[in-house]
Every structure is written in structure tokens, then in C-alpha cells.
Design an enzyme around this catalytic site. Sequence first.
Site, PDB file in Angstrom:
ATOM      1  N   GLU A 171     -25.968  57.523  21.364  1.00  0.00           N
ATOM      2  CA  GLU A 171     -25.306  58.026  22.574  1.00  0.00           C
ATOM      3  C   GLU A 171     -25.849  59.414  22.873  1.00  0.00           C
ATOM      4  OE1 GLU A 171     -20.990  58.150  22.858  1.00  0.00           O
ATOM      5  OE2 GLU A 171     -20.829  56.215  21.854  1.00  0.00           O
ATOM      6  N   GLU A 220     -18.317  57.166  15.696  1.00  0.00           N
ATOM      7  CA  GLU A 220     -17.774  58.521  15.574  1.00  0.00           C
ATOM      8  C   GLU A 220     -16.459  58.577  14.796  1.00  0.00           C
ATOM      9  OE1 GLU A 220     -17.434  60.320  19.443  1.00  0.00           O
ATOM     10  OE2 GLU A 220     -19.586  60.265  19.806  1.00  0.00           O
TER      11      GLU A 220
HETATM   12  C1  BGP Z   1     -18.203  59.787  22.812  1.00  0.00           C
HETATM   13  C2  BGP Z   1     -17.515  58.443  22.700  1.00  0.00           C
HETATM   14  C3  BGP Z   1     -17.520  57.647  23.961  1.00  0.00           C
HETATM   15  C4  BGP Z   1     -17.429  58.447  25.239  1.00  0.00           C
HETATM   16  C5  BGP Z   1     -18.281  59.711  25.212  1.00  0.00           C
HETATM   17  C6  BGP Z   1     -18.065  60.647  26.376  1.00  0.00           C
HETATM   18  O1  BGP Z   1     -17.621  60.675  21.928  1.00  0.00           O
HETATM   19  O2  BGP Z   1     -18.139  57.660  21.708  1.00  0.00           O
HETATM   20  O3  BGP Z   1     -16.509  56.668  23.835  1.00  0.00           O
HETATM   21  O4  BGP Z   1     -16.161  58.644  25.635  1.00  0.00           O
HETATM   22  O5  BGP Z   1     -18.075  60.439  24.032  1.00  0.00           O
HETATM   23  O6  BGP Z   1     -16.939  61.451  26.162  1.00  0.00           O
HETATM   24  P1  BGP Z   1     -15.839  61.749  27.261  1.00  0.00           P
HETATM   25  O7  BGP Z   1     -15.677  60.468  27.992  1.00  0.00           O
HETATM   26  O8  BGP Z   1     -14.638  62.167  26.530  1.00  0.00           O
HETATM   27  O9  BGP Z   1     -16.384  62.814  28.132  1.00  0.00           O
END
Ligand code: BGP
Length: 459
Positions: free
Chosen positions: A363, A165
Amino acid sequence: MKYQFPEDFWWGSASSALQTEGESQPARGETTWDAWYRQQPTRFHQQVGPQDTSTFYQHWREDIALLKQLNHNSFRTSLSWSRLIPDGTGEVNPQAVAFYNNVIDELLAQGIQPFITLFHFDMPMAMQRQGGWESREVVAAFSRYANLCFELFGDRVLHWFTFNEPIVPVEGGYLYDFHYPNVVDFKRAATAAYHTVLAHAQAVRAFRAGHYPGEIGIVLNLTPSYPRSQNPADVKAAHHADLLFNRSFLDPVLRGEYPADLMVLLQSYDQLPVCQPEDRALIAEGKIDLLGINYYQPRRVKCRDSAVNLHSPFMPEWLFDNYEMPGRKMNPYRGWEIYEPGIYDILTNLRVNYGNPRCFISENGMGVENEQRFVDDGQINDDYRIEFVSEHLKWLHKGISEGSHCLGYHMWTFIDNWSWCNGYKNRYGFVQLDLATQQRTVKKSGEWFARTAARHGFN
Ligand code: BGP
């Protein structure tokens, strides 16, 4: 089976170094997150910083056994630049090399393909002091780090990703104040984004020059931009959001060049970063073998209802407004919309407009607060997560059946982990973590996923 996926489909989950590894001796070098936490702990949910993790550095063998139990055939995590090279450019830490060798070898021994990201938000502080992604010297340092990783682990790792990302540290650090260095300056954001593309391309160039056996890609968070209406002004606003937040990375890595209209747009607002004549050829070399898609939420967009204050600094919101569509389904904890067809729309866009590249969902996940209240007979009964995953998989299945070249699905995430400014507020794991005791307990969704992965589908 109603939703049958191919036999060789990648079932797994994703994670990252800083969010899971925790402390070690010798300590890894400081990252921007450690420094920011030291400076402003109150910015972090319940003042929990990156030192409080599921201690993968100590528990890697146990955690890989859990991955196996959940029938993962693949698992993505990142290497930590500041663990391998504490100051970013100098000596390599042999203990870090041994640690990652152990992890990779154990994954392979358990029949789990390691998918390795080189950079997941954890900029070494020494590199940030040199300007971070705003600096071309840091681009060169990243290329050296990438090369080192290929040399050390490229005989066994077959799926590499330069960045996770990359737009997020740019928007978080230079526009919206949720990453270090937390400034607001579009030109600096554009420069950091541009240099990240150069860093990616240099790593791809090094990978190809080394003739390693695997393949290389990047992980992008794609947010389909849906206009409020088909009215030309709304459609134009959605196009601008798409250019800035998706295509600024998607086009360089799939087409080897920036969209011409993005360049024209930035130029018209005097926001173009400084480009060197040799950059164009380098960017063309950055075309990837495999695209990782992180999908959490769409972007709903409308044209601006009010005039821009031309005396204020330029921001993306000059070009569009975010739009709260009535009736949309929300994850109330994270404040993100849940829109399962978005995953299908992403695949369709890639198939129709980008030549149907090899890709996978790298993801997708649902963060939920205070999951303890769902404990039933000692286990978190997270039916909402099973529904979330299965509904996304249905749309993925439709995309694949229509010809999209999507090879796998990785959930965010394996175990509840520390998450940037949100700490442990939202839990995402298939496995519950008791932070105090470090006890791990598989959630109901983890068992569901294990069954689904074993059968390559569900009804
Ligand atoms: C994505 C990232 C992860 C993780 C996930 C969940 O953007 O790649 O590292 O953090 O989001 O987001 P958050 O934990 O901010 O809710």
C-alpha cells in the site's frame, strides 16, 4: 525507459472487504465497526458507516473488468471472517464461499493474481465480545478461520497474508481511540499485539502443515523513525519508537523472535504481556515467505523535553515525542507527511539488517478531500497523485537497482472507498466513485498507471 522495472513486477492495487463489499443476503455477521457505528455514529465522518460502500458484493465482475483495464496483474483484497463464519466460530456461510470463489476465479480468468489478506481490521463482534485479540480463545478461532480459507481457496490463491497492519487495531483500539474498543491501556495493547503475533504464527503453522502451493506473509505498515538530530537522546527516542511501532511485528515475522531490547524495555515499565512457555517455539514458526510493506509516512522523533508524570498510566510518549520537522512536505488533507525517500530507507533497512527478504509495496497512496474540484472534461485530473506515485516509484527503483528484493507495487487504492472513521473524507482511488449512483469513472492517475504497468516503467 528511465525507470524500467522487471517484466514480472507486480503492478496492482490493494483494497479490503469491509471497505468495499457492502450489504448482502444473508447478511454477514456484525463486526466491531458495525457495532461501533451503531453505538456512536457521530464518531464517523458525516455519519457514514460501513454499510455505504462501492458494493463490490454486487459489482465484483464490473470492478474486476476495471482492474483489467488498468493493466493490473495482481490485486490484494481481504476475506471477511464475519461473512464466511458470521459468529466467528460456527457454521460456514455457503453464499460467502460462492462469492469469494467467483471473485478469485474471475481474477484468475482475467490474468490477475489474487493476493488475499485474512484480517483487515474487521473483527467479528462475537469474537470481540470474547475479548478480541486480548483473548487466547480468539487466537484459536482465527487459526480455524485461516485453515478454512486455505482449504477452500488454497488451490488457487498463491499469495496469502495473515494480517494487514496489525499494529493499527492495537494502537487505535487500546492507545489512541480510533478503533473499537477505544480504551487507553498500554498493557492491554501489548497483550493484543502479542496475541496477534501468536495468531499470525498459528496461521503460518497451519499453512505449512497443509502443504498448499502458494506462499504466506503479512502486511506491515512500516514507519521509518527519523531522529530530530544525531544527539544520543534523540537517537534513543527514535530507536524506542522503532521498537514499539515497527519491530514489535517486523522482528517476529522475519527473525522468528522479539527484539531483546523491546522485552527489556517493556519489562522495565512492567508492561510485558503474559507469555506461555510454548509461545516461543510457535513464534519461531511464524517466519514468512513474503513481506507486504504499507508505506504512507515516516515518523519524526525527538527526546522528551519535559519530565514524565510517573503517576499517569504508561504510554509510548513516555519514551519519545513526535517532532514536526520544519519544512516537511505534507498532505494537507490527511495530515500525513509525504517523504518519498522513506520507501528506499525501508528497503535498505530490510536488505542490510534482515537478510534482504522477498517483499513488495502493498500500500502507498494519497488521500485527497473534495476531488470534484479537479474535474476537467468529466474526469478527475489528479496530477498530484501521478506525481505522488511516480516519485515513490523512483525511490523504489533505486532500491531495487541496489539489490533490494522488492517484487511489486500496489497502490492504495483501486476505487474510492469507505475508510474507517474518515468515511469518504479522503479519496484515494484510481477510479472515482459516485456513492449515490455507484457510477465509476477512471481518474487521470488510473490511465497513467495503466500505461506504466503495461510498459513496466516510465520516463
Ligand atoms: C491503511 C489501511 C487502509 C486504508 C489506508 C488509508 O492504513 O490499511 O485500510 O484505510 O490506510 O487510510 P485512511 O483511509 O485512514 O486515510
